[in-house]
Every structure is written in C-alpha cells, then in structure tokens.
Design a protein around this motif. Structure first.
Motif, PDB file in Angstrom:
ATOM      1  N   TRP A   9      -1.177  16.801  27.514  1.00 17.41           N
ATOM      2  CA  TRP A   9      -2.067  17.974  27.214  1.00 17.41           C
ATOM      3  C   TRP A   9      -1.807  17.246  24.971  1.00 17.41           C
ATOM      4  N   MET A  10      -2.952  18.392  25.035  1.00  7.41           N
ATOM      5  CA  MET A  10      -3.115  18.427  23.913  1.00  7.41           C
ATOM      6  C   MET A  10      -3.111  19.937  22.575  1.00  7.41           C
ATOM      7  N   MET A  11      -3.113  19.925  21.545  1.00 11.71           N
ATOM      8  CA  MET A  11      -2.925  21.360  21.057  1.00 11.71           C
ATOM      9  C   MET A  11      -3.461  21.050  19.467  1.00 11.71           C
ATOM     10  N   ASP A  12      -3.256  22.425  18.685  1.00 16.88           N
ATOM     11  CA  ASP A  12      -3.950  22.095  17.379  1.00 16.88           C
ATOM     12  C   ASP A  12      -2.756  22.265  16.696  1.00 16.88           C
ATOM     13  N   PRO A  13      -2.666  21.778  15.664  1.00 14.44           N
ATOM     14  CA  PRO A  13      -1.511  21.371  14.758  1.00 14.44           C
ATOM     15  C   PRO A  13      -0.437  22.985  14.409  1.00 14.44           C
ATOM     16  N   ASP A  14      -0.728  23.944  14.228  1.00 19.83           N
ATOM     17  CA  ASP A  14       0.224  24.970  14.854  1.00 19.83           C
ATOM     18  C   ASP A  14      -0.155  25.536  16.147  1.00 19.83           C
ATOM     19  N   GLY A  15       0.158  24.855  16.808  1.00 17.84           N
ATOM     20  CA  GLY A  15       1.025  24.882  18.132  1.00 17.84           C
ATOM     21  C   GLY A  15      -0.380  26.151  19.224  1.00 17.84           C
TER      22      GLY A  15
END
Lengths: 262, 466
Positions: free
Chosen positions: B214-220
């Motif tokens: 998975w991937m996400m932004d640095p703030d989740g």
C-alpha cells in the motif's frame, strides 16, 4: 383519394347492405336427387386370397440380447410368403429365431392369385436395466489428507537450522511415510515449508526458514526419499501457526511442515 | 467554466512564481536552541469553504507541528479576535500625552486590543513571535486560501509580513488539505525545513485478508492499495526518485522479487534468477540496479547480490556462509552497503564496500540488530536493536556510521521495528507492534512528535520515498 373516415363509412354501408340482403327470406332448397339403383352385376367367382392362420412372436417381449421365435402358418393358395426386416421369402409354415436389438414389428405378406394378405407380429425389446452402481471406492485419502495424518512437523531451536535429535526421530518416521505416499501418488511432489518464530528481522527469518527446509530435505534424502520430488519453500515468520508472544508459541512456529506440492 | 478555472489557476500560478521570486526574507533561526514560537489560530472560510476548514486547520497545524521546528502556542492562549487579513490589524492608540495640568484623566486607556493589535499576539499569554493567519473562500469554483505569516516583533503587518500568498485547490476536503500542506510548506521552508508534502510512505497491510503493498501520504491520508496478488507481498523499498518500488512476494510460490512502477501501477517484470529465495531488493542511488538477498548459486539463503532492474547481470557481492540480508546502498556515495548478517552469531549490522571487501561490524554484537536504513545524508543509519531488552524486543536507534555513536529513540511500549528515514532527513517512519496489532508511526529523528498513521488491519514495513 378517400379519407379514412369516408372509406370506413362506405365499408359500413356495403356491409349493412349485405347484411340486409342476407336477411331476405330463403328460397326452399330443391329436393335431393333419387338414390342410385341397387347394383345388378352378376357376381364373378374369384379365387380367395391366402389366409394367415398364424403369425406370432414368442415371447413377445425380450431383453436386448435375447431371441424370440416367429411362427407362422399360411393357408389357402399362396404363391409366395415373405417376411420383412431382412428375413425374406419363407415357407408357408415355419418358424424363425430372431434377436432384434430394438423393438421390431415383423410383417408377413402372403401373396396368391386371389391377392395378398398381411399380418404382423411385434417383438418388444427392453433395454437392459442399468448396471448396479460401481462399488463405493474404498475411501482413498487425498494427498493432503495423507500428508496431514502421516507426516509430523520437526522443530528447531531459536536461530538454529540444524536438526535436533527429536527432529531426527520425527523425520526418520516421516521418511518412511513419505516414500509410501510418493509411491501412492506417482505424479505428486511434496513441499517442505520452513517456518520461524516472530523474533528477528523478517528477511533474516526467511533465511532461517530456507535453511531449515533445506536441512530437512537433505536429511530425508539421506534416508532414500527421492529429492526430485521434494520442494522447499521458506515462509520465514510470515505464516506462524501460533500468534502468542511466548516461548511455547515460538517453539511451535520454529518448524518444518509438509504440504502438497503443485 | 473550465477556461475560467484554467485562467484563474494560470494567473494565480504566475502570481505565486512572482511572489516567490520576490521573496527576500531569510529567517535567522535562533542559535540559542529555543524554537521559534508561532501562533496558528483556526482559519475560517467564507460560505461553502467553511465546510472544509476542520480538515484545513488540522492539516496546517499537523504539518507545522511535525516539522519539529516550532513551538506552537496553545490555542487556549490566543486572543478571541483573529485578524483575517492585514487590514484587520489596528494600531493601538498613541500613548497618552503628558497632561501638564493634572493626573486624573486618561484612566480609560485600553491595555490590549483583544486581538486587533499585533501586540496582543506577542504579549502574554500568547507570547508568539510569529503568527499565521488568513482565510479561505470559494471563488470561480476554486478553493482559495489567502495565507499570511507575520513577524509580530515588527509591530505592524506591513513590516512584519513574511508570507502573503494565494493557494488554490479543489473545492473539497482534499483541496483544503492541499492548500494547507502548501502553506505549511512555505512556513516550514522559511525556517530551513523541508516539507514532506508530496512524498509517500509505502508499506505492507493485511487489511484485505492478504499482505499487499500500500501507499499513503506522510500524514496517513490517501491510503491506497498497490498490489492485488492475494498472496504474501511485503518488504517494499522505494527507488531514489520515488517512481518505483521493489518488494518480495510469494505469488510465484517461493519468495521472489517484484519491481513495480508506482504511477501508474505497473509490473516492470523483474526476472528472478532460479533460487528458493530472492528477497529484499533495494535500489542503488542511481536507481539503475538493486541489491538483494538470494539463495542462488550455493542453494542456501542468503548472500547479497546485485542485479539490473530487469534482473539481468546478477552477481553475488558477499561470500559468507551465514545468513546475510537487508542490503542498503549508501544513498550519498553509492560506494558502500550496510546489511545484516549472522556471521558472528546473532544478527548484527555490518558495512562493506560495493565489491564485498572491507566488511566491518557496526553494532556491538550485543542483542540482535536489524533493519538498517540510511539517512539521506549518507552518514547516519536508523535501525532496530534489542540491546537492553529481551530477545525480539526491538527499539529504534540511530547511529553515526563513522564513529558508531548511537542514540536510542524508542523505549519499549511494544516492539519498534523497520525504521525508514524521510527524504527530509528529519523524520523517521517505523512499525510499532503492541499486543498483536502492528501499526505505522512517524516521529522526528530525535524520537519526539510520535504520530500514528494507520489503524486498519495490521500494517508494517514502512518505507518513505520522495
């Protein structure tokens, strides 16, 4: 061109006229013509057609593969007697054994100067009843069932890949069972899975699991299990069978396990 | 309508570029160790924009806070009136002229402006040096932020304005978060920080029932699934430019390496050499090769290998008979590799040259050490170590590779593993396992500002890419 309404008015008028005409009083029908006079021809004596005194099939119903007997007797003046269905010309009295594969109607034709007479006899052929179902196969275990019931896991020490003495005993028994199973499933291969506990990095544990599976394979090979039918897969710590964080659980996870191969 | 938006965007973009070029301000970060104090009152939106202001305010605060560069004034200390634009500020009345005839007058002189004066924000209880303020509105179908940053010590908004920009986004929560990220990036940038907005964290999650990447932004935020293998897919690493990931999957049966592009998601078809294990690929700094661990050749896992991105040209680097895994090439120099090995007993962290020579152990040999990850500076690593704890009870440490001085960042509270440095070199993302639940957290590289980023399913193996 008439409009639609005009047209329908005309049609209505015409049909009304026809209806009115139909209601006119009917003229009485003329009397029927007189019946023809009775025949007055002198009867000519003609020879009688042969008579089929008997044409039977015995029995009339058979099982496929059995035979029936046709019997016939033709009396009177017959110049030829024949039966169809491939039997052909026969004596005026006789019998014939037939074994049709399906229900068949035989037609006997007796021909004489006085004409022909036919008679028929039918042999009903019943299809044989279905055979009894094959005996229920003596429950043959699948490869997976055999592996689950006959092969045991061998366990390892923490961060170790050499086979312990209890593991040697287990794998020795496994080797005998493996030979039997592989013998019973000639096309099958069996996977030796290497597993680890949750401690240490995942990548490192993948190495441990690989070495545990390889060590088990080598040991089994030494006991005569054909190596080309043993595959290894390391799952590292990805597939623990126990997920508690204590040594009892960790020990359960440090193991080699057998599974059906592809 | 589209044309209007395009025009608005283009002109605003041009404006932004102009203001950026004209910005002459350079902030002197105080050398006395005290962090600049900033006031960030809640921004409000006019009309439809207000719906998204909770997301906006949360994002702006979190970004500025997680930079670790500021002390943010507690909102309860802030004045009630919030100036939304420079013209909202009022000058306090001039001090009373001395009354030569007596002292009885002028007792009604106010002592503060309730927020209308800059001094209200600089004086107790707020005591801020800087203040971010502004407002949002929906204009021509675009979410617009007018954002200002003031140096309150300059006394008036004209002299004190450090930032005065328009930021544009879509009229939804994502747009509100985007402009907040951009405004925060400008604020943090003024103080020498690097915004992590636009970077991504890749990780492994079992929330679908199988471990997938998975991937996400640095703030989740914006968590999204990359692989759909319905197998075990994990151990991701990201290329230096952030465009590709290498990971390990059991999809072919035995564990093998996959390389995917991220946007669009595509299997780049890495060719795995025949081996019972190919795993843990990580990229070289030029992004043209991977180093990885494989049982190829001698049949036991694992030695360190290097290969091209399509799997060709593979060759072993290390030659030990021990388990050697987790190779990571120095991102700055490209000349040395850190890795973990069991060659001296329990797993420890080692360093070697790219040709396998000059192997040296970095960790002391106590406990077990694993998961090395380079700081982008090429001089420090973060890693997991059980030193001082029970076997398997890892904590996050950082170490200077040159002198092997180390700092412990986490102290128990579960198992802390798999640290990965952010591109700014100031943040670390890692996996924390408490009980049976594993989740991903971020923190500053000094162990503060802990923030949980995931909650759904078990999540592990984070790696922070550009």
């Amino acid at each position: 061109m008439f409009s639609k309404r005009k047209l329908s008015t005309i049609v209505l008028a015409v049909s009304l006229a026809m209806f009115a005409a139909g209601c006119k009083k009917k003229v009485p029908a003329p009397p029927p013509p007189a019946p023809p006079p009775p025949a007055t021809d002198v009867p000519v004596v003609r020879p009688a057609a042969p008579t089929v005194a008997q044409f039977t099939a015995e029995p009339t119903s058979i099982q496929r593969g059995q035979s029936a007997t046709l019997r016939w007797e033709v009396s009177g003046n017959a110049t030829s007697v024949s039966i169809d269905q491939g039997i052909g010309t026969v004596q005026s009295t006789g019998n014939r054994r037939v074994n049709p594969s399906d229900s068949t109607t035989y037609t006997l034709t007796a021909t004489g100067p006085g004409g022909s007479t036919t008679a028929s006899a039918t042999v009903n052929v019943a299809a044989p009843p279905p055979p009894p179902p094959p005996p229920a196969p003596a429950t043959v275990a699948t490869l997976g069932q055999r592996i689950d019931t006959e092969l045991s896991d061998a366990f390892f020490d923490y961060d170790k890949t050499d086979i312990r003495s209890d593991g040697r005993d287990i794998l020795t028994r496994d080797a005998a069972a493996l030979k039997a199973i592989l013998n019973d499933f000639p096309g099958a291969a069996i996977v030796i899975e290497g597993h680890c506990d949750e401690r240490g990095s995942a990548e490192y544990n993948l190495g441990l699991g690989d070495r545990r599976a390889s060590a088990a394979k080598e040991f089994l090979q030494g006991l005569g299990v054909p190596a080309d039918r043993l595959k290894t897969i390391s799952y590292g710590k990805e597939r623990p069978q126990c997920t508690e964080g204590n040594e009892t659980c960790w020990q359960k996870n440090r193991r080699v396990h057998f599974a059906p191969g592809q | 309508m589209k044309k209007v938006i395009c025009f608005v965007l283009a002109s605003a973009g041009a404006l932004l570029v102009l203001t950026a070029q004209q910005r002459p301000i350079q902030i002197e970060v105080s050398k006395d160790g005290g962090m600049p104090v900033i006031a960030i009152p809640d921004f409000r939106g006019s009309g439809d924009a207000q719906k998204f202001m909770a997301a906006f305010n949360e994002t702006l605060y979190a970004d500025v806070n997680s930079s670790g560069l500021f002390k943010i004034v507690s909102k309860s200390f802030l004045p009630l009136f919030v100036p939304q634009q420079p013209s909202d500020f009022q000058q306090p009345p001039p001090p009373p002229a001395d009354n030569p005839r007596g002292r009885s007058t002028q007792i009604t002189q106010p002592t503060n402006g309730g927020g209308h004066w800059m001094q209200d924000w600089a004086n107790p209880p707020a005591q801020a040096r800087y203040m971010a303020s502004g407002y949002t509105a929906v204009q021509n179908g675009v979410f617009v932020l007018q954002g200002w940053l003031y140096d309150l010590s300059k006394g008036n908004p004209t002299n004190g304005q450090l930032i005065g920009n328009r930021y544009l986004g879509s009229v939804d929560e994502a747009g509100a978060r985007k402009v907040a990220h951009e405004f925060a990036a400008d604020i943090v940038g003024l103080f020498g920080g690097k915004s992590l907005f636009g970077t991504h964290i890749f990780f492994s999650s079992n929330r679908t029932g199988h471990k997938e990447i998975w991937m996400m932004d640095p703030d989740g935020k914006n968590q999204r699934q990359i692989t759909r293998f319905n197998s075990i897919s994990t151990y991701p690493n990201v290329s230096p430019d952030g465009s590709k990931i290498a990971f390990t999957s059991w999809r072919p049966g035995q564990p093998a390496i996959f390389i995917f592009s991220v946007d669009p998601v595509r299997d780049l078809r890495y060719y795995n050499q025949t081996a019972s294990v190919n795993q843990a690929g990580s990229f070289t700094p030029d992004g043209k090769q991977i180093v990885y661990a494989s049982s190829a050749g001698n049949g036991v896992c694992c030695r360190i290998f290097i290969a091209n991105l399509d799997g060709t040209g593979f060759r072993p680097i290390s030659s030990s008979s021990a388990i050697e895994v987790e190779p990571k090439v120095n991102p700055k120099t490209g000349t040395d590799i850190v890795f973990t090995s069991g060659r001296s007993g329990p797993q420890q962290i080692y360093r070697m040259n790219m040709d396998g020579a000059d192997v040296e152990r970095l960790t002391a040999g106590t406990g077990e050490a694993s998961n090395p990850s380079w700081n982008p500076d090429g001089q420090h690593i973060a890693f997991a170590w059980t030193q001082g704890y029970a076997t398997g009870a890892f904590n996050i440490f950082t170490m200077s590779v040159a002198n092997r001085d180390y700092v412990q960042l986490t102290h128990g509270d579960g198992k802390n593993e798999n640290p990965s440095w952010a591109p700014d070199g100031a943040h670390i993302v890692f996996a924390k396992t408490r009980g049976r639940s594993s989740q991903i957290w971020s923190m500053l590289a000094n162990g503060t500002q802990l923030q949980q980023l995931t909650t759904v399913g078990d999540n592990e193996r984070p790696v922070w890419g550009k």
